[in-house]
Design a protein around this motif. Structure first.
Motif, PDB file in Angstrom:
ATOM      1  N   LEU A  12     -10.739  11.516  11.775  1.00 56.41           N
ATOM      2  CA  LEU A  12     -10.723  12.968  11.537  1.00 56.41           C
ATOM      3  C   LEU A  12      -9.538  13.619  12.263  1.00 56.41           C
ATOM      4  O   LEU A  12      -9.657  14.675  12.903  1.00 56.41           O
ATOM      5  N   GLY A  13      -8.420  12.924  12.217  1.00 59.72           N
ATOM      6  CA  GLY A  13      -7.174  13.448  12.774  1.00 59.72           C
ATOM      7  C   GLY A  13      -6.986  13.226  14.264  1.00 59.72           C
ATOM      8  O   GLY A  13      -5.956  13.572  14.821  1.00 59.72           O
ATOM      9  N   LYS A  14      -7.989  12.668  14.930  1.00 60.15           N
ATOM     10  CA  LYS A  14      -7.884  12.461  16.389  1.00 60.15           C
ATOM     11  C   LYS A  14      -7.604  10.981  16.683  1.00 60.15           C
ATOM     12  O   LYS A  14      -8.226  10.095  16.090  1.00 60.15           O
ATOM     13  N   ILE A  53       0.849  -1.203   0.000  1.00 57.10           N
ATOM     14  CA  ILE A  53       0.000   0.000   0.000  1.00 57.10           C
ATOM     15  C   ILE A  53       0.876   1.241   0.000  1.00 57.10           C
ATOM     16  O   ILE A  53       1.816   1.352   0.769  1.00 57.10           O
ATOM     17  N   SER A  54       0.565   2.138  -0.916  1.00 60.54           N
ATOM     18  CA  SER A  54       1.274   3.418  -0.872  1.00 60.54           C
ATOM     19  C   SER A  54       0.272   4.522  -1.166  1.00 60.54           C
ATOM     20  O   SER A  54      -0.559   4.392  -2.056  1.00 60.54           O
ATOM     21  N   ILE A  55       0.317   5.550  -0.382  1.00 64.17           N
ATOM     22  CA  ILE A  55      -0.607   6.665  -0.575  1.00 64.17           C
ATOM     23  C   ILE A  55      -0.026   7.564  -1.663  1.00 64.17           C
ATOM     24  O   ILE A  55       1.041   8.136  -1.496  1.00 64.17           O
ATOM     25  N   ILE A  56      -0.765   7.648  -2.747  1.00 60.22           N
ATOM     26  CA  ILE A  56      -0.250   8.431  -3.870  1.00 60.22           C
ATOM     27  C   ILE A  56      -0.578   9.907  -3.671  1.00 60.22           C
ATOM     28  O   ILE A  56       0.269  10.762  -3.805  1.00 60.22           O
ATOM     29  N   ASP A  57      -1.852  10.172  -3.294  1.00 62.85           N
ATOM     30  CA  ASP A  57      -2.187  11.583  -3.103  1.00 62.85           C
ATOM     31  C   ASP A  57      -1.813  12.031  -1.693  1.00 62.85           C
ATOM     32  O   ASP A  57      -1.569  11.227  -0.805  1.00 62.85           O
ATOM     33  N   THR A  58      -1.772  13.336  -1.517  1.00 61.06           N
ATOM     34  CA  THR A  58      -1.311  13.878  -0.239  1.00 61.06           C
ATOM     35  C   THR A  58      -2.463  14.171   0.700  1.00 61.06           C
ATOM     36  O   THR A  58      -2.260  14.666   1.797  1.00 61.06           O
ATOM     37  N   GLN A  59      -3.698  13.848   0.272  1.00 66.80           N
ATOM     38  CA  GLN A  59      -4.868  14.170   1.091  1.00 66.80           C
ATOM     39  C   GLN A  59      -4.848  13.361   2.393  1.00 66.80           C
ATOM     40  O   GLN A  59      -4.620  12.153   2.391  1.00 66.80           O
ATOM     41  N   GLU A  60      -5.101  14.071   3.480  1.00 64.83           N
ATOM     42  CA  GLU A  60      -5.110  13.408   4.796  1.00 64.83           C
ATOM     43  C   GLU A  60      -6.312  12.459   4.876  1.00 64.83           C
ATOM     44  O   GLU A  60      -7.442  12.856   4.589  1.00 64.83           O
ATOM     45  N   PRO A  61      -6.112  11.200   5.251  1.00 67.05           N
ATOM     46  CA  PRO A  61      -7.257  10.286   5.351  1.00 67.05           C
ATOM     47  C   PRO A  61      -8.170  10.665   6.513  1.00 67.05           C
ATOM     48  O   PRO A  61      -7.696  11.162   7.535  1.00 67.05           O
ATOM     49  N   VAL A  62      -9.484  10.435   6.344  1.00 70.32           N
ATOM     50  CA  VAL A  62     -10.421  10.738   7.439  1.00 70.32           C
ATOM     51  C   VAL A  62     -10.380   9.634   8.495  1.00 70.32           C
ATOM     52  O   VAL A  62     -10.670   9.869   9.668  1.00 70.32           O
ATOM     53  N   ILE A  63     -10.044   8.427   8.055  1.00 74.02           N
ATOM     54  CA  ILE A  63      -9.822   7.331   9.014  1.00 74.02           C
ATOM     55  C   ILE A  63      -8.496   6.658   8.657  1.00 74.02           C
ATOM     56  O   ILE A  63      -8.238   6.355   7.492  1.00 74.02           O
ATOM     57  N   LYS A  64      -7.676   6.453   9.682  1.00 71.13           N
ATOM     58  CA  LYS A  64      -6.411   5.748   9.459  1.00 71.13           C
ATOM     59  C   LYS A  64      -6.257   4.701  10.562  1.00 71.13           C
ATOM     60  O   LYS A  64      -6.259   5.025  11.746  1.00 71.13           O
ATOM     61  N   LEU A  93      -5.698   0.124   7.464  1.00 75.88           N
ATOM     62  CA  LEU A  93      -6.609   0.643   6.428  1.00 75.88           C
ATOM     63  C   LEU A  93      -6.622   2.157   6.479  1.00 75.88           C
ATOM     64  O   LEU A  93      -6.490   2.749   7.556  1.00 75.88           O
ATOM     65  N   GLU A  94      -6.775   2.769   5.308  1.00 78.61           N
ATOM     66  CA  GLU A  94      -6.965   4.222   5.262  1.00 78.61           C
ATOM     67  C   GLU A  94      -8.204   4.528   4.441  1.00 78.61           C
ATOM     68  O   GLU A  94      -8.430   3.915   3.406  1.00 78.61           O
ATOM     69  N   LEU A  95      -9.000   5.468   4.929  1.00 77.07           N
ATOM     70  CA  LEU A  95     -10.192   5.914   4.195  1.00 77.07           C
ATOM     71  C   LEU A  95      -9.999   7.380   3.863  1.00 77.07           C
ATOM     72  O   LEU A  95      -9.836   8.213   4.763  1.00 77.07           O
ATOM     73  N   LYS A  96     -10.021   7.675   2.562  1.00 72.24           N
ATOM     74  CA  LYS A  96      -9.827   9.071   2.157  1.00 72.24           C
ATOM     75  C   LYS A  96     -11.170   9.798   2.119  1.00 72.24           C
ATOM     76  O   LYS A  96     -12.224   9.164   2.027  1.00 72.24           O
ATOM     77  N   ARG A  97     -11.106  11.129   2.138  1.00 72.22           N
ATOM     78  CA  ARG A  97     -12.338  11.932   2.132  1.00 72.22           C
ATOM     79  C   ARG A  97     -13.126  11.677   0.840  1.00 72.22           C
ATOM     80  O   ARG A  97     -12.559  11.675  -0.253  1.00 72.22           O
ATOM     81  N   GLY A  98     -14.414  11.412   1.002  1.00 68.76           N
ATOM     82  CA  GLY A  98     -15.294  11.192  -0.146  1.00 68.76           C
ATOM     83  C   GLY A  98     -15.231   9.782  -0.706  1.00 68.76           C
ATOM     84  O   GLY A  98     -15.935   9.455  -1.661  1.00 68.76           O
ATOM     85  N   GLU A  99     -14.401   8.953  -0.086  1.00 66.29           N
ATOM     86  CA  GLU A  99     -14.209   7.600  -0.609  1.00 66.29           C
ATOM     87  C   GLU A  99     -15.145   6.607   0.089  1.00 66.29           C
ATOM     88  O   GLU A  99     -15.594   6.834   1.211  1.00 66.29           O
ATOM     89  N   SER A 100     -15.394   5.505  -0.590  1.00 64.02           N
ATOM     90  CA  SER A 100     -16.214   4.450  -0.009  1.00 64.02           C
ATOM     91  C   SER A 100     -15.424   3.139  -0.070  1.00 64.02           C
ATOM     92  O   SER A 100     -15.132   2.644  -1.159  1.00 64.02           O
ATOM     93  N   VAL A 101     -15.066   2.619   1.076  1.00 70.51           N
ATOM     94  CA  VAL A 101     -14.282   1.375   1.127  1.00 70.51           C
ATOM     95  C   VAL A 101     -15.151   0.267   1.716  1.00 70.51           C
ATOM     96  O   VAL A 101     -15.741   0.434   2.783  1.00 70.51           O
ATOM     97  N   VAL A 102     -15.238  -0.840   0.992  1.00 70.83           N
ATOM     98  CA  VAL A 102     -15.978  -1.989   1.511  1.00 70.83           C
ATOM     99  C   VAL A 102     -14.990  -2.953   2.147  1.00 70.83           C
ATOM    100  O   VAL A 102     -13.946  -3.251   1.561  1.00 70.83           O
ATOM    101  N   VAL A 103     -15.300  -3.397   3.364  1.00 70.28           N
ATOM    102  CA  VAL A 103     -14.477  -4.437   3.990  1.00 70.28           C
ATOM    103  C   VAL A 103     -15.201  -5.760   3.786  1.00 70.28           C
ATOM    104  O   VAL A 103     -16.332  -5.947   4.231  1.00 70.28           O
ATOM    105  N   LEU A 104     -14.519  -6.642   3.079  1.00 69.36           N
ATOM    106  CA  LEU A 104     -15.105  -7.915   2.684  1.00 69.36           C
ATOM    107  C   LEU A 104     -14.454  -9.018   3.510  1.00 69.36           C
ATOM    108  O   LEU A 104     -13.234  -9.039   3.673  1.00 69.36           O
ATOM    109  N   THR A 121     -20.224  12.394   2.076  1.00 64.50           N
ATOM    110  CA  THR A 121     -19.681  11.582   3.165  1.00 64.50           C
ATOM    111  C   THR A 121     -18.610  10.610   2.659  1.00 64.50           C
ATOM    112  O   THR A 121     -18.509  10.349   1.467  1.00 64.50           O
ATOM    113  N   SER A 122     -17.832  10.101   3.589  1.00 63.03           N
ATOM    114  CA  SER A 122     -16.892   9.013   3.303  1.00 63.03           C
ATOM    115  C   SER A 122     -17.457   7.804   4.055  1.00 63.03           C
ATOM    116  O   SER A 122     -18.062   7.975   5.107  1.00 63.03           O
TER     117      SER A 122
END
Lengths: 254, 256
Positions: A76-78, A7-18, A37-48, A205-206
């Motif tokens: 959200l950074g906390k 896994i490598s984060i290509i964009d620099t956007q801070e994830p809302v959940i890490k 796992l990382e969830l970016k803003r506006g993204e939808s990740v399914v955990v299967l 939402t993400s």
């Protein structure tokens, strides 16, 4: 497809959940064994994952219903583990949770179910704004006419929509869905999946979605994380994972 | 040394209940106070239990009088009937029977309600909604049972005495004024107060055990049934244990 180690984060956007190195067990049974796992803003990740693999435990750790044994969760950074009760409450006001069983309060009407989180989280909101938000949200899920009904008077699909409305009424930045289409017929399941994607677009939402309903996964997922043996075994888009030759990944798409 | 299963289970359960009680007192005095929910619970637990408690109390007083009369006639002390009945009702039978009826109605109800909320994730949903579910569900209910049972016992005692008055008049004639004069002339402060104090403990035990069983319910709907059943059984047992302890204490204090 990317394996967890790649896994490598290509964009620099801070994830809302890490989530890093999350471990959680019950007694001698290890459920999550270093999940990332990382969830970016506006993204939808399914955990299967298979039943009992720890998918629901994962999102319950994120919302603070379970305490992680090891690892870190940032929402959200906390850092969740460092928050007191009030700090956690502030996070929860921005993170909606759709329970598998809907968890509507069966002694309250639909209106009261939607009012309850608002009265708790938004202390200075006026009664007019409460009413306005309830009507708007119920209209969004197509059930404004059920406002005075009790949950027991509603069908399973309607209850799911009301549960989603209760989640949306606080305008959350993140929504965690716990098996949103389980127990619903295919038509209602499709309606709920469509509603989820519409919600994501309209409310910006993400989301993390726990599911093993592959039709729901296909409709809603930007990325899919495969949970096997307590770790994020593979992550990628639906098309990437569908083409995988890995037996543990392939079994979900057959 | 490995303890037998039932001893291990008993000690584990005792430890869990103790932690639950400690948590109750820990949260009792910390804001936010759920006043509205507390008042609602007082209505649901207290007011809605009144008809059942009243009917039971009335029958208890009437039957006790009818059962005692032949024995008192045999000893030639029939005139002592109001005194005997009032002492029995106020000191022992009133508080214990009221508490047992209350436990059957309320403890099982709380156990089933909270158990059902637990297995359908409503308690988790409450926590996610920014509410401390322990404070909202447990503290309010336990306070309501602790406050309502003494009040219901007083009302039940009065209705029992009225039932007893009617019982006396089935085979004799005594005016209401004379009957209650005899009753209040007999009853001492030391008869009423210890009996009322023990109902506070009965109420607390009924509330805390019902909440404990419901809040820790598991294994789906089967677990809910078990919680409701265990709540009644254990709280009824606790009523007798508390009664035994309070009788010993009042005896030591010379109040018997």
């Amino acid at each position: 497809m990317q394996s967890e180690s790649n896994i490598s984060i290509i964009d620099t956007q801070e994830p809302v959940i890490k989530i890093t190195g999350l471990k959680k067990g019950f007694g001698n049974r290890v459920v999550l064994d270093g999940f990332n796992l990382e969830l970016k803003r506006g993204e939808s990740v399914v955990v299967l994952g298979r039943s009992g693999s720890g998918k629901s435990v994962l999102i319950k750790c994120v919302i603070g219903l379970y305490k992680a044994d090891e690892g870190e969760i940032f929402v959200l950074g906390k850092k969740i583990s460092e928050l007191d009760y009030e700090g956690m409450d502030k996070i929860r006001a921005n993170v909606g949770f759709l329970f598998q069983s809907n968890a509507l309060y069966d002694s309250m009407t639909v209106r009261e179910n939607l009012e309850f989180p608002m009265r708790r989280h938004l202390k200075n909101i006026s009664p007019e704004d409460v009413e306005k938000r309830i009507i708007e949200t119920l209209t969004h899920v197509g059930l404004a006419h059920t406002i005075e009904m009790m949950p027991s008077e509603l069908s399973g699909g309607m209850q799911k929509r009301i549960a989603l409305a209760r989640t949306l009424v606080l305008n959350p930045e993140i929504i965690l869905y716990d098996e949103p289409t389980t127990g619903l017929d295919p038509v209602t399941g499709k309606e709920i999946s469509t509603l989820m994607t519409e919600t994501q677009r309209l409310y910006n939402t993400s989301s993390i979605i726990i599911s093993h309903d592959m039709k729901c996964v296909q409709r809603t997922a930007d990325r899919i994380a495969v949970l096997v043996d307590g770790v994020c075994y593979a992550i990628g888009t639906y098309n990437e994972l569908e083409r995988s030759n890995d037996e543990k990944v392939k079994q979900f798409f057959e | 040394m490995k303890l037998p299963f039932y001893i291990n289970n008993f000690l584990s359960e005792t430890g869990s209940i103790s932690r639950f009680i400690t948590r109750f007192f820990g949260q009792l005095f910390h804001p936010r106070y759920e006043i509205r929910q507390f008042i609602r619970q007082c209505y649901l637990i207290g007011c809605l239990s009144f008809p059942l408690i009243a009917i039971t109390g009335f029958i208890m007083g009437l039957v006790l009088t009818m059962q005692l009369r032949p024995s008192l006639i045999a000893y030639g002390v029939e005139s002592q009937l109001p005194i005997m009945v009032s002492l029995a009702i106020v000191r022992e039978i009133g508080p214990v029977i009221t508490a047992l009826i209350f436990a059957g109605k309320i403890s099982s109800g709380i156990g089933a309600e909270l158990g059902s909320m637990k297995v359908t994730e409503q308690i988790d949903a409450m926590e996610v909604s920014g509410t401390n579910p322990f404070k909202y569900l447990v503290v309010t209910r336990v306070l309501a049972t602790t406050l309502m049972l003494p009040l219901l016992t007083v009302l039940s005692d009065v209705i029992s005495l009225y039932g007893s008055y009617l019982g006396v008049n089935i085979k004799g004639h005594t005016s209401l004024q004379l009957y209650f004069f005899q009753v209040f002339h007999t009853l001492q402060f030391s008869d009423v107060l210890p009996a009322l104090i023990k109902t506070v403990f009965f109420g607390f035990a009924i509330g805390i055990i019902g909440c404990y069983k419901g809040y820790n319910s598991s294994k789906g709907t089967e677990g809910v049934g078990r919680s409701a059943n265990a709540a009644v059984v254990i709280s009824s047992l606790f009523i007798f244990i508390i009664d035994l302890v309070t009788v010993q204490i009042t005896d030591i204090l010379g109040l018997n």
